[in-house]
Write an enzyme that holds these catalytic residues in place. Structure first.
Site, PDB file in Angstrom:
ATOM      1  N   LYS A   6       0.992  -1.135   0.042  1.00 20.52           N
ATOM      2  CA  LYS A   6      -0.018   0.016   0.199  1.00 20.52           C
ATOM      3  C   LYS A   6       0.756   1.221  -0.164  1.00 20.52           C
ATOM      4  O   LYS A   6       2.010   1.108   0.376  1.00 20.52           O
ATOM      5  CB  LYS A   6      -0.704  -0.140   1.136  1.00 20.52           C
ATOM      6  CG  LYS A   6      -1.772  -1.227   1.266  1.00 20.52           C
ATOM      7  CD  LYS A   6      -3.004  -1.165   2.268  1.00 20.52           C
ATOM      8  CE  LYS A   6      -3.876  -2.404   2.211  1.00 20.52           C
ATOM      9  NZ  LYS A   6      -4.900  -2.492   3.364  1.00 20.52           N
TER      10      LYS A   6
ATOM     11  N   ARG B 140      -1.242 -15.137   4.476  1.00 22.09           N
ATOM     12  CA  ARG B 140      -2.047 -14.182   5.410  1.00 22.09           C
ATOM     13  C   ARG B 140      -1.477 -14.350   6.860  1.00 22.09           C
ATOM     14  O   ARG B 140      -1.624 -13.600   7.589  1.00 22.09           O
ATOM     15  CB  ARG B 140      -3.635 -14.641   5.247  1.00 22.09           C
ATOM     16  CG  ARG B 140      -4.149 -14.067   3.955  1.00 22.09           C
ATOM     17  CD  ARG B 140      -5.661 -14.394   3.831  1.00 22.09           C
ATOM     18  NE  ARG B 140      -6.468 -13.540   4.897  1.00 22.09           N
ATOM     19  CZ  ARG B 140      -6.806 -12.211   4.700  1.00 22.09           C
ATOM     20  NH1 ARG B 140      -6.381 -11.559   3.607  1.00 22.09           N
ATOM     21  NH2 ARG B 140      -7.360 -11.622   5.735  1.00 22.09           N
TER      22      ARG B 140
ATOM     23  N   THR C  81      -5.330  -7.994   9.968  1.00 20.83           N
ATOM     24  CA  THR C  81      -5.657  -6.963   9.477  1.00 20.83           C
ATOM     25  C   THR C  81      -5.739  -5.567  10.341  1.00 20.83           C
ATOM     26  O   THR C  81      -5.041  -4.754   9.905  1.00 20.83           O
ATOM     27  CB  THR C  81      -7.249  -6.949   8.847  1.00 20.83           C
ATOM     28  OG1 THR C  81      -7.290  -8.070   8.243  1.00 20.83           O
ATOM     29  CG2 THR C  81      -7.690  -5.694   8.114  1.00 20.83           C
TER      30      THR C  81
ATOM     31  N   ARG D 196       2.715  -6.936   9.251  1.00 21.03           N
ATOM     32  CA  ARG D 196       2.036  -5.940   9.985  1.00 21.03           C
ATOM     33  C   ARG D 196       2.427  -5.606  11.378  1.00 21.03           C
ATOM     34  O   ARG D 196       2.606  -4.560  11.758  1.00 21.03           O
ATOM     35  CB  ARG D 196       0.650  -5.935  10.035  1.00 21.03           C
ATOM     36  CG  ARG D 196      -0.124  -5.909   8.454  1.00 21.03           C
ATOM     37  CD  ARG D 196      -1.633  -6.398   8.293  1.00 21.03           C
ATOM     38  NE  ARG D 196      -2.133  -6.303   6.941  1.00 21.03           N
ATOM     39  CZ  ARG D 196      -2.826  -7.128   6.432  1.00 21.03           C
ATOM     40  NH1 ARG D 196      -3.546  -8.265   7.250  1.00 21.03           N
ATOM     41  NH2 ARG D 196      -3.510  -6.851   5.410  1.00 21.03           N
TER      42      ARG D 196
ATOM     43  N   ASN E   1      -2.162  -0.376   6.997  1.00 25.79           N
ATOM     44  CA  ASN E   1      -1.710  -1.779   7.368  1.00 25.79           C
ATOM     45  C   ASN E   1      -0.766  -2.279   6.370  1.00 25.79           C
ATOM     46  O   ASN E   1      -0.716  -3.469   6.366  1.00 25.79           O
ATOM     47  CB  ASN E   1      -2.836  -2.633   7.850  1.00 25.79           C
ATOM     48  CG  ASN E   1      -3.758  -3.079   6.539  1.00 25.79           C
ATOM     49  OD1 ASN E   1      -3.524  -2.689   5.430  1.00 25.79           O
ATOM     50  ND2 ASN E   1      -4.562  -3.816   6.854  1.00 25.79           N
TER      51      ASN E   1
ATOM     52  N   HIS F 178      -1.953  -5.572   1.244  1.00 25.52           N
ATOM     53  CA  HIS F 178      -3.162  -6.163   1.203  1.00 25.52           C
ATOM     54  C   HIS F 178      -2.997  -7.529   0.798  1.00 25.52           C
ATOM     55  O   HIS F 178      -1.892  -7.855  -0.259  1.00 25.52           O
ATOM     56  CB  HIS F 178      -4.443  -5.739   0.035  1.00 25.52           C
ATOM     57  CG  HIS F 178      -5.202  -6.611  -0.350  1.00 25.52           C
ATOM     58  ND1 HIS F 178      -6.408  -6.719   0.385  1.00 25.52           N
ATOM     59  CD2 HIS F 178      -5.266  -7.386  -1.489  1.00 25.52           C
ATOM     60  CE1 HIS F 178      -7.217  -7.394  -0.504  1.00 25.52           C
ATOM     61  NE2 HIS F 178      -6.331  -8.068  -1.558  1.00 25.52           N
TER      62      HIS F 178
END
Ligand code: CMP
Length: 134
Positions: free
Chosen positions: A12, A88, A94, A105, A115, A118
């Site tokens: 991001k 993940r 998240t 993260r 965060n 994605h």
């Protein structure tokens, strides 16, 4: 069961600004994933409205769009055994405040909105996102 799964990772805008591209790609490569495609671009509102359609009614929807269009992102298509679950786990929760300290993260983020990355959340969405972004 050994399943090779394709998925999309988006670094991001905050991650891009903080020069985390190399570090984050390295975490996925060290884990054993293969990189299939990679590109940098500034996302359009149109593609984000499609990508985040399930969040359209949320009060924070416009904030996500503003943030995700605030600068370039890096979009990476990857593949690996049990890819979605493993990727993940590597990304962490998240909500970054609750993310495992060893996760991406957990290492580089503190909040739920900024965060850092994605990651596709299912095999089906991984396939849809691959078509959407590449
Ligand atoms: P991502 O994995 O890109 O998918 C949806 C995104 O919405 C999520 O990461 C967060 O960045 C964002 N998000 C989820 N919940 C909230 C929230 N309560 N406030 C702001 N952003 C959120």
């Amino acid at each position: 069961m050994r399943n090779k799964e394709k998925f999309i990772v988006i670094l991001k805008p905050d991650g891009f600004r903080r020069k985390l591209i190399g570090k984050i790609i390295n975490r996925f490569e060290e884990k054993g994933f293969d990189i299939l495609d990679i590109k940098t671009e500034t996302l359009s509102v149109k593609i984000l409205e499609e990508h985040y359609v399930h969040l359209k009614e949320k009060v924070f929807f416009q904030d996500i769009v503003d943030y995700m269009t605030s600068g370039p992102v890096v979009i990476i298509a990857m593949e690996g055994l049990n890819g979605i679950e493993a990727a993940r786990m590597l990304a962490g929760s998240t909500n970054s405040a609750q993310a495992d300290p060893g996760s991406i993260r957990g290492t580089w983020a503190l909040t739920i909105d900024e965060n850092v990355i994605h990651v596709s959340d299912s095999v089906e969405n991984g396939e849809h996102e691959y078509i959407r972004f590449f």
